[in-house]
Design a protein around this motif. Structure first.
Motif, mmCIF file in Angstrom:
data_model
loop_
_atom_site.group_PDB
_atom_site.id
_atom_site.type_symbol
_atom_site.label_atom_id
_atom_site.label_comp_id
_atom_site.label_asym_id
_atom_site.label_seq_id
_atom_site.Cartn_x
_atom_site.Cartn_y
_atom_site.Cartn_z
ATOM 1 N N LYS A 1 2.363 1.798 -3.450
ATOM 2 C CA LYS A 1 1.402 2.355 -4.403
ATOM 3 C C LYS A 1 1.136 3.831 -4.137
ATOM 4 C CE LYS A 1 -1.054 -1.995 -5.284
ATOM 5 N NZ LYS A 1 -2.332 -2.731 -5.101
ATOM 6 N N GLU B 1 4.179 -6.040 -10.934
ATOM 7 C CA GLU B 1 4.417 -4.601 -10.969
ATOM 8 C C GLU B 1 5.667 -4.242 -10.161
ATOM 9 O OE1 GLU B 1 0.933 -2.712 -9.519
ATOM 10 O OE2 GLU B 1 -0.396 -3.578 -11.058
ATOM 11 N N GLU C 1 0.834 -1.206 0.000
ATOM 12 C CA GLU C 1 0.000 0.000 0.000
ATOM 13 C C GLU C 1 0.868 1.255 0.000
ATOM 14 O OE1 GLU C 1 -2.890 0.024 3.129
ATOM 15 O OE2 GLU C 1 -3.466 -2.076 2.796
ATOM 16 N N PRO D 1 0.378 -8.022 -8.121
ATOM 17 C CA PRO D 1 1.187 -6.880 -7.680
ATOM 18 C C PRO D 1 2.684 -7.190 -7.690
ATOM 19 C CG PRO D 1 0.015 -7.853 -5.807
ATOM 20 C CD PRO D 1 -0.544 -8.481 -7.044
#
Length: 706
Positions: free
Chosen positions: A592, A658, A589, A655
């Motif tokens: 991001k 990424e 989190e 994720p």
């Protein structure tokens, strides 16, 4: 004599009755109990009875306790008529009885003795006694001792007439009696030091007669300590030297006099001689512990450690004084004999002479709060230099400090139910600080022995020093370091440290402290608690606890500060926490939101990786390069690789792809390859395997590594 003994016993029993009021016969027995012709056991019982009388009045009647002023007045009035009558007589024994009682009362309840000294006719009778009994040694000794006791209190110093001071100076130099010389010299020292303190407290000083003191008195005290044939002369000499030993030049002389030090330390026995001694004042007569440990503490005392703000204030005061001209009262110049190098050398000399054994023995002999705090102050000074700490431990210093701390806590109730902190003053913190210094540089088993109960008992005092408002920043820093060392001992110890009320909150605040060393110590403590305490591990991201994300964010930020030890501690905590999928989700989190998690972790491995700094200006986000050059360190590389490996393995596949792309883009993947190649041929390298696993996690997403 046995009759007096029995009557004193009866008096002590009768005082237990709340309705007791003194009978004339009881007052006569008590006042006569302190005659120097009586044996010491009888005088000891007199101190017990006098203390009981004072305690009876101190408690008042029913629930109504007397104020200090009312208490001193009540006690003084109780004895005034009988004492003044004795002092006004022309028979030697009667006068001696009144004088010796006043000396004892000063030691038990000095405010009452001061009030009695100011009663009509008392001072005149004392002056008359010098003329009536000019050749009586007992009377002269008692008067010198009485003036000595009175000179220790500001309220009494102004009462002492100049002719008494002249008499003291004459007796201190020319008397053939060692007891009288010692008592007179101590009185002169107290008057001189007291006059200086009184003048300093009054702008412009005062005109009170100031007796001269100097090397001759120091030599007199030293000579009496080395060869005093009478115990009371020895006690007086030690008390006088305790006053004189605040002077830096005297400290140097005393620390170099091995014969004096040997005799001084020998006056403290290895065990208590008399089981009967229970009164503090009589304890001082039995063996002068307080005076002896005060001399040691004075010789070893460092200058107060001033904060930057305090130093600036002192500088401004000196400038203000200088601007008022040469007649103004400026701050005294710092004596070079009191600088750290001189103090450290004096500590070494005293340790070599046996001061540590004397200090630790003294703790077993006295329950006096003042004496024990002075012992702790001396041990704190001796533990200042790291090379002395092993000797302090060998002499039983840690056990002595634990005993002192336990006594302080037992006598200090909590300030409030909300914080559960004991009510401590600044001197009460010093024994804990001394224990902390020992805990910082030695293994817990060396400090506390194999009994883990003693180790556990030390946690609360150290935690209290960390969070108590009476502690300064240095003491909090040393508490952090000591607790860090204890937390590394075992998971049980770490859990007990973590559960100390208020400790975690304080440590977390200090992780944001501007002072680099304090911030580092707080981070190291949190790192050890994360590794050793399941509770702290969960709070910092081991599960989905509220607030865990913020705590992880702080640790991540500390991985990016300009201090390598702090980065090592913070990244070590993250390496432990990223073993939890919950912590990895929180980091995802943060990645991001800010895009800085992987760059910061990457910079641990390769300092050339530059995280981007995102700033908001006029509503628009702007990226800037972080052009700092941080240090590289094998410990940082290892922790960084473990963090990256755990992070990539701890998130879902989508994720992770990424993250892998970002790792390649910022050069993190290349850094991992270089580390792996550099360690591939070293089977003992701790980084080869986690680097390979991190690279495998990247390649499994399909992202190519160039």
């Amino acid at each position: 004599m046995s009759t007096i003994d029995g009557r004193l016993n009866d008096l002590v029993k009768r005082i237990q009755d709340k309705s007791w009021s003194p009978l004339p016969d009881e007052l006569n027995v008590l006042i006569d109990a302190f005659l120097p012709t009586h044996p010491s056991d009888l005088r000891s019982k007199g101190y017990v009875a006098l203390s009981a009388v004072c305690e009876h009045y101190r408690k008042g009647t029913g629930s109504l306790e007397l104020t200090p002023e009312a208490l001193s007045g009540t006690i003084a009035n109780t004895f005034a008529q009988t004492v003044t009558a004795r002092l006004g007589e022309t028979e030697e024994t009667a006068v001696l009885s009144g004088l010796s009682f006043l000396v004892a009362l000063f030691q038990v309840e000095w405010q009452a003795a001061s009030a009695l000294l100011q009663a009509d006719g008392v001072l005149e009778s004392i002056s008359d006694a010098l003329e009536i009994f000019p050749k009586s040694l007992p009377v002269s000794r008692s008067i010198a001792q009485l003036i000595s006791q009175a000179a220790g209190h500001k309220e009494c110093r102004a009462l002492i007439p100049s002719q008494c001071i002249e008499w003291l100076e004459q007796k201190s130099r020319h008397s053939n009696d060692s007891e009288l010389r010692a008592a007179s010299a101590v009185a002169l020292v107290k008057l001189s030091r007291g006059a200086e303190a009184d003048a300093a407290a009054i702008p412009g000083g005062d005109n009170t007669p100031k007796p001269a003191t100097g090397d001759d008195l120091v030599q007199l005290m030293k000579g009496l300590i080395v060869s005093a044939p009478v115990a009371s002369a020895l006690n007086d000499a030690i008390e006088g030297l305790a006053y004189l030993s605040v002077d830096p030049a005297v400290k140097e002389k005393l620390s170099n006099d091995t014969q004096l030090l040997s005799r001084l330390f020998a006056v403290i026995p290895q065990r208590k001689i008399s089981s009967y001694v229970t009164n503090e004042a009589e304890e001082a007569v039995s063996y002068p512990i307080y005076g002896t440990v005060t001399i040691i503490a004075n010789i070893c005392a460092f200058r107060p450690r001033l904060s930057e703000e305090d130093r600036q204030i002192a500088k401004l005061k000196r400038m203000a004084a200088a601007s008022k001209g040469p007649k103004s009262k400026a701050e005294p110049e710092e004596n070079p004999m009191d600088d750290d190098s001189h103090v450290k050398e004096r500590c070494r000399r005293l340790i070599k002479a046996g001061a540590l054994d004397a200090l630790t023995s003294a703790v077993k002999l006295t329950e006096s709060r003042a004496a024990r705090l002075t012992i702790a102050k001396a041990l704190l000074s001796m533990a200042e230099e790291q090379q002395n700490r092993g000797k302090v431990l060998q002499a039983g210093g840690s056990k002595a400090l634990v005993t002192i701390i336990q006594g302080i806590f037992a006598a200090s109730p909590s300030t409030s139910k909300s914080d559960n902190l004991p009510s401590l003053d600044k001197p009460d913190i010093e024994p804990i600080q001394a224990l902390a210094k020992l805990c910082i540089t030695a293994a817990p088993v060396q400090v506390f022995g194999p009994n883990e109960g003693s180790l556990y008992d030390a946690i609360r005092p150290l935690a209290v020093m960390l969070i108590h408002p009476a502690s300064n920043l240095l003491q909090r820093f040393e508490a952090l370091m000591a607790l860090t060392n204890l937390a590394s001992h075992s998971p049980e110890t770490a859990s007990r440290v973590a559960s100390s009320e208020g400790l975690l909150n304080k440590a977390e605040l200090l992780m944001l402290e501007d002072h680099t060393l304090v911030r580092r110590a707080a981070t190291e403590l949190i790192c050890n608690l994360v590794a050793g305490s399941e509770e702290v591990f969960n709070k910092y991201g081991g599960d989905k606890t509220a607030g865990s994300k913020g705590k992880l964010h702080v640790l991540l930020a500390l991985c990016d500060v300009d201090d390598t030890p702090t980065r090592i501690a913070a990244s070590g905590a993250l390496a432990t926490l990223t073993a939890s999928p919950a912590a990895c989700d929180f980091l995802l989190e943060l990645q991001k939101e800010k895009g800085r998690v992987l760059p910061i972790l990457g910079q641990l491995i390769d300092p050339t990786i530059q995280p981007k700094i995102v700033e908001v200006e006029d509503g628009n986000e702007m990226e800037e390069e972080d052009n700092r050059t941080l240090e590289s360190d094998p410990g940082l590389v290892h922790r960084g690789i473990v963090c990256v490996r755990n992070f990539l393995a701890g998130v879902d596949v989508k994720p992770r792809k990424e993250l892998a792309a970002t790792a390649v883009d910022i050069g993190l993947a290349t850094a991992l390859v270089q580390v792996f190649r550099g360690s591939a041929n070293n089977s003992e390298s701790p980084v080869a395997r986690p680097a390979a696993e991190a690279l495998k996690a990247i390649m499994e997403t399909g992202v190519a590594i160039s």
